[in-house]
Design an enzyme around this catalytic site. Structure first.
Site, PDB file in Angstrom:
ATOM      1  N   ARG A   1       0.852  -1.419  -0.016  1.00 19.71           N
ATOM      2  CA  ARG A   1       0.070  -0.031   0.183  1.00 19.71           C
ATOM      3  C   ARG A   1       1.021   1.164   0.101  1.00 19.71           C
ATOM      4  O   ARG A   1       1.775   1.511   0.825  1.00 19.71           O
ATOM      5  CB  ARG A   1      -1.145   0.178   1.233  1.00 19.71           C
ATOM      6  CG  ARG A   1      -1.507   1.221   1.390  1.00 19.71           C
ATOM      7  CD  ARG A   1      -3.017   1.363   1.585  1.00 19.71           C
ATOM      8  NE  ARG A   1      -3.737   2.626   1.753  1.00 19.71           N
ATOM      9  CZ  ARG A   1      -4.426   3.058   2.309  1.00 19.71           C
ATOM     10  NH1 ARG A   1      -5.170   2.152   3.378  1.00 19.71           N
ATOM     11  NH2 ARG A   1      -5.211   4.115   2.243  1.00 19.71           N
TER      12      ARG A   1
ATOM     13  N   ARG B   1      -6.702   1.725  -4.039  1.00 18.40           N
ATOM     14  CA  ARG B   1      -5.601   1.149  -3.096  1.00 18.40           C
ATOM     15  C   ARG B   1      -5.652  -0.315  -3.185  1.00 18.40           C
ATOM     16  O   ARG B   1      -6.807  -0.957  -3.376  1.00 18.40           O
ATOM     17  CB  ARG B   1      -5.631   1.518  -1.690  1.00 18.40           C
ATOM     18  CG  ARG B   1      -7.041   1.686  -0.979  1.00 18.40           C
ATOM     19  CD  ARG B   1      -7.094   2.400  -0.038  1.00 18.40           C
ATOM     20  NE  ARG B   1      -8.305   2.589   0.724  1.00 18.40           N
ATOM     21  CZ  ARG B   1      -9.159   3.670   0.251  1.00 18.40           C
ATOM     22  NH1 ARG B   1      -8.795   4.431  -0.653  1.00 18.40           N
ATOM     23  NH2 ARG B   1     -10.302   3.656   0.810  1.00 18.40           N
TER      24      ARG B   1
ATOM     25  N   ASP C   1      -6.917  -1.828   2.071  1.00 20.44           N
ATOM     26  CA  ASP C   1      -7.007  -0.885   3.419  1.00 20.44           C
ATOM     27  C   ASP C   1      -7.399  -1.602   4.416  1.00 20.44           C
ATOM     28  O   ASP C   1      -8.533  -2.562   4.116  1.00 20.44           O
ATOM     29  CB  ASP C   1      -8.296   0.082   2.756  1.00 20.44           C
ATOM     30  CG  ASP C   1      -8.562   1.176   3.875  1.00 20.44           C
ATOM     31  OD1 ASP C   1      -7.628   1.726   4.457  1.00 20.44           O
ATOM     32  OD2 ASP C   1      -9.487   1.665   3.960  1.00 20.44           O
TER      33      ASP C   1
ATOM     34  N   ASP D   1      -9.324  -1.149   8.244  1.00 20.16           N
ATOM     35  CA  ASP D   1      -9.668  -0.340   9.238  1.00 20.16           C
ATOM     36  C   ASP D   1     -10.067  -0.859  10.560  1.00 20.16           C
ATOM     37  O   ASP D   1     -10.797  -1.992  10.454  1.00 20.16           O
ATOM     38  CB  ASP D   1     -10.839   0.505   8.815  1.00 20.16           C
ATOM     39  CG  ASP D   1     -10.522   1.687   7.756  1.00 20.16           C
ATOM     40  OD1 ASP D   1      -9.352   2.064   7.491  1.00 20.16           O
ATOM     41  OD2 ASP D   1     -11.328   1.724   6.682  1.00 20.16           O
TER      42      ASP D   1
END
Length: 173
Positions: free
Chosen positions: A95, A104, A107, A109
């Site tokens: 990334r 991307r 990711d 989170d």
């Protein structure tokens, strides 16, 4: 007896966290699968995972659709440590952060970490936008519909019902 004691101590110090993985570059399925391997290796044990969901890009809409997946993990790491490990995993997977809400490979989170609330420079918990994003709530509702958002004091299912985000989120086959 010693093994049972180790298990009891291990369970006592484990924290439950919910992650959302996503990406829209390269082989999206392979990238999410690779993320699972890295998360298991570096962050904690994945104990549950949602189906894959496909969503049009949110925010910056001039890019390919995303695949997303919610993961439940048990970790001995505190929230800040977990965030640092996640950033390492993202970097390990290639990334590169160029633009906010841009395309991307991966990711990751942290949506929820136990029932903790934090506002650190590197990490806000619960994720400050999760209640506004159908692509985060729908996979999360699949694996933990009755978890209570520690700020909103509503279950994930309740948040999903009132979410104003109209982007279509569909199961990916």
């Amino acid at each position: 007896q010693l093994s049972l004691l180790k298990i009891m101590i291990f369970e006592t110090y484990m924290n439950k966290a919910y992650l959302l993985t996503g990406g829209n570059l390269g082989n999206r399925e392979e990238n999410l699968l690779a993320a699972i391997g890295h998360i298991n290796q570096h962050c904690g044990l994945i104990t549950n995972s949602s189906s894959l969901y496909e969503t049009a890009a949110w925010g910056n809409t001039d890019q390919p659709a995303f695949l997303n997946q919610a993961l439940e993990i048990e970790t001995e790491l505190i929230a800040k440590q977990l965030m640092r490990r996640i950033l390492k995993v993202e970097k390990l997977m290639g990334r590169i952060r160029k633009e906010k809400n841009g395309p991307r490979l991966i990711d990751i989170d942290i949506l929820l970490y136990a029932d903790e609330i934090h506002n650190y420079k590197l990490l806000n918990l619960p994720h400050p936008e999760m209640q506004n994003r159908r692509f985060a709530l729908l996979p999360q509702a699949e694996i933990a519909p009755n978890i209570i958002h520690p700020v909103k004091q509503k279950t994930i299912t309740e948040l999903l019902k009132v979410c104003k985000d109209e982007l279509e989120v569909k199961k990916y086959s």
